[in-house]
Design a protein around this motif. Structure first.
Motif, PDB file in Angstrom:
ATOM      1  N   PHE A  29       0.802  -1.207   0.000  1.00 54.22           N
ATOM      2  CA  PHE A  29       0.000   0.000   0.000  1.00 54.22           C
ATOM      3  C   PHE A  29       0.847   1.273   0.000  1.00 54.22           C
ATOM      4  O   PHE A  29       0.416   2.318   0.463  1.00 54.22           O
ATOM      5  CB  PHE A  29      -0.958   0.004   1.194  1.00 54.22           C
ATOM      6  N   ALA A  30       2.054   1.190  -0.507  1.00 45.18           N
ATOM      7  CA  ALA A  30       2.932   2.360  -0.554  1.00 45.18           C
ATOM      8  C   ALA A  30       2.307   3.477  -1.378  1.00 45.18           C
ATOM      9  O   ALA A  30       2.443   4.653  -1.052  1.00 45.18           O
ATOM     10  CB  ALA A  30       4.297   1.982  -1.113  1.00 45.18           C
ATOM     11  N   PHE A  31       1.599   3.113  -2.435  1.00 43.91           N
ATOM     12  CA  PHE A  31       0.948   4.126  -3.277  1.00 43.91           C
ATOM     13  C   PHE A  31      -0.046   4.940  -2.470  1.00 43.91           C
ATOM     14  O   PHE A  31      -0.148   6.151  -2.637  1.00 43.91           O
ATOM     15  CB  PHE A  31       0.245   3.466  -4.469  1.00 43.91           C
ATOM     16  N   LEU A  32      -0.770   4.302  -1.556  1.00 45.97           N
ATOM     17  CA  LEU A  32      -1.744   4.997  -0.729  1.00 45.97           C
ATOM     18  C   LEU A  32      -1.042   5.900   0.273  1.00 45.97           C
ATOM     19  O   LEU A  32      -1.397   7.061   0.426  1.00 45.97           O
ATOM     20  CB  LEU A  32      -2.627   3.980  -0.014  1.00 45.97           C
ATOM     21  N   ARG A  33      -0.017   5.378   0.920  1.00 49.03           N
ATOM     22  CA  ARG A  33       0.755   6.160   1.885  1.00 49.03           C
ATOM     23  C   ARG A  33       1.336   7.399   1.211  1.00 49.03           C
ATOM     24  O   ARG A  33       1.243   8.499   1.719  1.00 49.03           O
ATOM     25  CB  ARG A  33       1.867   5.297   2.477  1.00 49.03           C
ATOM     26  N   ASP A  34       1.928   7.230   0.034  1.00 47.09           N
ATOM     27  CA  ASP A  34       2.563   8.343  -0.658  1.00 47.09           C
ATOM     28  C   ASP A  34       1.563   9.383  -1.141  1.00 47.09           C
ATOM     29  O   ASP A  34       1.869  10.559  -1.209  1.00 47.09           O
ATOM     30  CB  ASP A  34       3.390   7.840  -1.839  1.00 47.09           C
ATOM     31  N   SER A  35       0.346   8.970  -1.471  1.00 47.48           N
ATOM     32  CA  SER A  35      -0.644   9.926  -1.958  1.00 47.48           C
ATOM     33  C   SER A  35      -1.259  10.742  -0.829  1.00 47.48           C
ATOM     34  O   SER A  35      -1.846  11.787  -1.064  1.00 47.48           O
ATOM     35  CB  SER A  35      -1.739   9.221  -2.747  1.00 47.48           C
ATOM     36  N   LEU A  36      -1.120  10.283   0.418  1.00 45.61           N
ATOM     37  CA  LEU A  36      -1.711  10.990   1.548  1.00 45.61           C
ATOM     38  C   LEU A  36      -0.723  11.884   2.280  1.00 45.61           C
ATOM     39  O   LEU A  36      -1.096  12.567   3.211  1.00 45.61           O
ATOM     40  CB  LEU A  36      -2.307   9.978   2.530  1.00 45.61           C
ATOM     41  N   ILE A  37       0.521  11.889   1.860  1.00 45.40           N
ATOM     42  CA  ILE A  37       1.531  12.712   2.513  1.00 45.40           C
ATOM     43  C   ILE A  37       1.722  13.992   1.705  1.00 45.40           C
ATOM     44  O   ILE A  37       2.055  13.941   0.524  1.00 45.40           O
ATOM     45  CB  ILE A  37       2.865  11.953   2.642  1.00 45.40           C
ATOM     46  N   ALA A  38       1.514  15.117   2.350  1.00 47.57           N
ATOM     47  CA  ALA A  38       1.695  16.399   1.669  1.00 47.57           C
ATOM     48  C   ALA A  38       3.173  16.769   1.649  1.00 47.57           C
ATOM     49  O   ALA A  38       3.890  16.559   2.618  1.00 47.57           O
ATOM     50  CB  ALA A  38       0.894  17.482   2.382  1.00 47.57           C
ATOM     51  N   ARG A  39       3.609  17.293   0.532  1.00 48.85           N
ATOM     52  CA  ARG A  39       5.002  17.713   0.391  1.00 48.85           C
ATOM     53  C   ARG A  39       5.139  19.230   0.370  1.00 48.85           C
ATOM     54  O   ARG A  39       6.225  19.759   0.445  1.00 48.85           O
ATOM     55  CB  ARG A  39       5.584  17.092  -0.873  1.00 48.85           C
ATOM     56  N   SER A  40       3.993  19.918   0.237  1.00 50.66           N
ATOM     57  CA  SER A  40       4.021  21.376   0.323  1.00 50.66           C
ATOM     58  C   SER A  40       2.718  21.863   0.945  1.00 50.66           C
ATOM     59  O   SER A  40       1.699  21.183   0.897  1.00 50.66           O
ATOM     60  CB  SER A  40       4.226  22.009  -1.060  1.00 50.66           C
ATOM     61  N   CYS A  41       2.795  23.030   1.533  1.00 52.12           N
ATOM     62  CA  CYS A  41       1.648  23.652   2.196  1.00 52.12           C
ATOM     63  C   CYS A  41       1.687  25.129   1.868  1.00 52.12           C
ATOM     64  O   CYS A  41       2.677  25.799   2.155  1.00 52.12           O
ATOM     65  CB  CYS A  41       1.744  23.404   3.696  1.00 52.12           C
ATOM     66  N   LYS A  42       0.618  25.631   1.243  1.00 57.76           N
ATOM     67  CA  LYS A  42       0.638  27.013   0.767  1.00 57.76           C
ATOM     68  C   LYS A  42      -0.696  27.681   1.069  1.00 57.76           C
ATOM     69  O   LYS A  42      -1.759  27.126   0.778  1.00 57.76           O
ATOM     70  CB  LYS A  42       0.898  26.988  -0.739  1.00 57.76           C
ATOM     71  N   LEU A  43      -0.633  28.877   1.656  1.00 61.15           N
ATOM     72  CA  LEU A  43      -1.830  29.666   1.897  1.00 61.15           C
ATOM     73  C   LEU A  43      -2.420  30.077   0.556  1.00 61.15           C
ATOM     74  O   LEU A  43      -1.692  30.523  -0.337  1.00 61.15           O
ATOM     75  CB  LEU A  43      -1.487  30.909   2.725  1.00 61.15           C
ATOM     76  N   ILE A  44      -3.723  29.895   0.386  1.00 64.26           N
ATOM     77  CA  ILE A  44      -4.344  30.240  -0.893  1.00 64.26           C
ATOM     78  C   ILE A  44      -5.328  31.384  -0.726  1.00 64.26           C
ATOM     79  O   ILE A  44      -5.823  31.640   0.367  1.00 64.26           O
ATOM     80  CB  ILE A  44      -5.054  29.029  -1.519  1.00 64.26           C
ATOM     81  N   THR A  45      -5.597  32.053  -1.820  1.00 60.45           N
ATOM     82  CA  THR A  45      -6.616  33.094  -1.874  1.00 60.45           C
ATOM     83  C   THR A  45      -7.766  32.565  -2.723  1.00 60.45           C
ATOM     84  O   THR A  45      -7.574  32.296  -3.915  1.00 60.45           O
ATOM     85  CB  THR A  45      -6.063  34.387  -2.515  1.00 60.45           C
ATOM     86  N   PRO A  46      -8.937  32.368  -2.121  1.00 61.55           N
ATOM     87  CA  PRO A  46     -10.067  31.877  -2.911  1.00 61.55           C
ATOM     88  C   PRO A  46     -10.382  32.820  -4.069  1.00 61.55           C
ATOM     89  O   PRO A  46     -10.265  34.036  -3.954  1.00 61.55           O
ATOM     90  CB  PRO A  46     -11.222  31.847  -1.902  1.00 61.55           C
ATOM     91  N   SER A  47     -10.769  32.258  -5.211  1.00 61.39           N
ATOM     92  CA  SER A  47     -11.061  33.031  -6.408  1.00 61.39           C
ATOM     93  C   SER A  47     -12.152  32.338  -7.210  1.00 61.39           C
ATOM     94  O   SER A  47     -12.117  31.115  -7.370  1.00 61.39           O
ATOM     95  CB  SER A  47      -9.809  33.183  -7.269  1.00 61.39           C
ATOM     96  N   ASP A  48     -13.078  33.126  -7.725  1.00 61.00           N
ATOM     97  CA  ASP A  48     -14.127  32.561  -8.566  1.00 61.00           C
ATOM     98  C   ASP A  48     -13.643  32.312  -9.987  1.00 61.00           C
ATOM     99  O   ASP A  48     -14.296  31.598 -10.750  1.00 61.00           O
ATOM    100  CB  ASP A  48     -15.345  33.492  -8.598  1.00 61.00           C
ATOM    101  N   THR A  49     -12.495  32.861 -10.356  1.00 55.26           N
ATOM    102  CA  THR A  49     -12.020  32.750 -11.736  1.00 55.26           C
ATOM    103  C   THR A  49     -10.725  31.963 -11.894  1.00 55.26           C
ATOM    104  O   THR A  49     -10.513  31.335 -12.924  1.00 55.26           O
ATOM    105  CB  THR A  49     -11.808  34.152 -12.350  1.00 55.26           C
ATOM    106  N   GLU A  50      -9.850  31.986 -10.917  1.00 52.24           N
ATOM    107  CA  GLU A  50      -8.522  31.361 -11.037  1.00 52.24           C
ATOM    108  C   GLU A  50      -8.494  29.963 -10.436  1.00 52.24           C
ATOM    109  O   GLU A  50      -9.019  29.740  -9.352  1.00 52.24           O
ATOM    110  CB  GLU A  50      -7.459  32.222 -10.341  1.00 52.24           C
ATOM    111  N   LEU A  51      -7.827  29.043 -11.144  1.00 50.14           N
ATOM    112  CA  LEU A  51      -7.569  27.718 -10.592  1.00 50.14           C
ATOM    113  C   LEU A  51      -6.411  27.809  -9.601  1.00 50.14           C
ATOM    114  O   LEU A  51      -5.621  28.748  -9.647  1.00 50.14           O
ATOM    115  CB  LEU A  51      -7.201  26.733 -11.707  1.00 50.14           C
ATOM    116  N   LEU A  52      -6.301  26.831  -8.730  1.00 46.40           N
ATOM    117  CA  LEU A  52      -5.172  26.778  -7.814  1.00 46.40           C
ATOM    118  C   LEU A  52      -3.890  26.493  -8.592  1.00 46.40           C
ATOM    119  O   LEU A  52      -3.938  26.042  -9.738  1.00 46.40           O
ATOM    120  CB  LEU A  52      -5.403  25.687  -6.760  1.00 46.40           C
ATOM    121  N   SER A  53      -2.751  26.693  -7.972  1.00 46.95           N
ATOM    122  CA  SER A  53      -1.465  26.456  -8.641  1.00 46.95           C
ATOM    123  C   SER A  53      -1.255  24.976  -8.945  1.00 46.95           C
ATOM    124  O   SER A  53      -0.381  24.612  -9.713  1.00 46.95           O
ATOM    125  CB  SER A  53      -0.320  26.985  -7.782  1.00 46.95           C
TER     126      SER A  53
END
Length: 108
Positions: A29-53
């Motif tokens: 289940f390494a694929f599951l473990r790896d998909s649940l670990i975040a490698r970055s954390c970034k404050l976002i600004t909600p937007s009705d027009t822009e997609l996230l990075s």
């Protein structure tokens, strides 16, 4: 009935009988473990027009409230999140309209 289920499953586990649960989890289940670990954390600004990075999970660190998101599949949903709560849903947009939670972070 339970005996039948164990008999059906036991041949599968015979090849893993010398592994403990941690080794089995890491191997199968390494694929599951790896998909649940975040490698970055970034404050976002909600937007009705822009997609996230990039696509990822979201977490609220400010005031709890509603968060309107577009999932990676394109669905638009509004979810109520408490402080420090992470939803196991991959999102690509956080809308400003319909979102009243504050300090929302993108985890990817």
């Amino acid at each position: 009935m339970q005996g039948d289920i164990i008999l059906l499953i036991s041949p599968f586990f015979n090849k893993f009988k010398h592994m403990n649960l941690e080794q089995l989890f890491n191997k199968k289940f390494a694929f599951l473990r790896d998909s649940l670990i975040a490698r970055s954390c970034k404050l976002i600004t909600p937007s009705d027009t822009e997609l996230l990075s990039g696509e990822g999970f979201i977490m609220v660190l400010g005031d709890s409230g509603n968060v309107k998101v577009q999932t990676s599949a394109g669905d638009i949903v509004t979810i109520s999140l408490d402080t420090k709560e992470i939803i196991p849903l991959v999102v690509k947009k956080v809308f400003s309209t319909g979102t009243d939670a504050t300090n929302i972070y993108l985890l990817k």
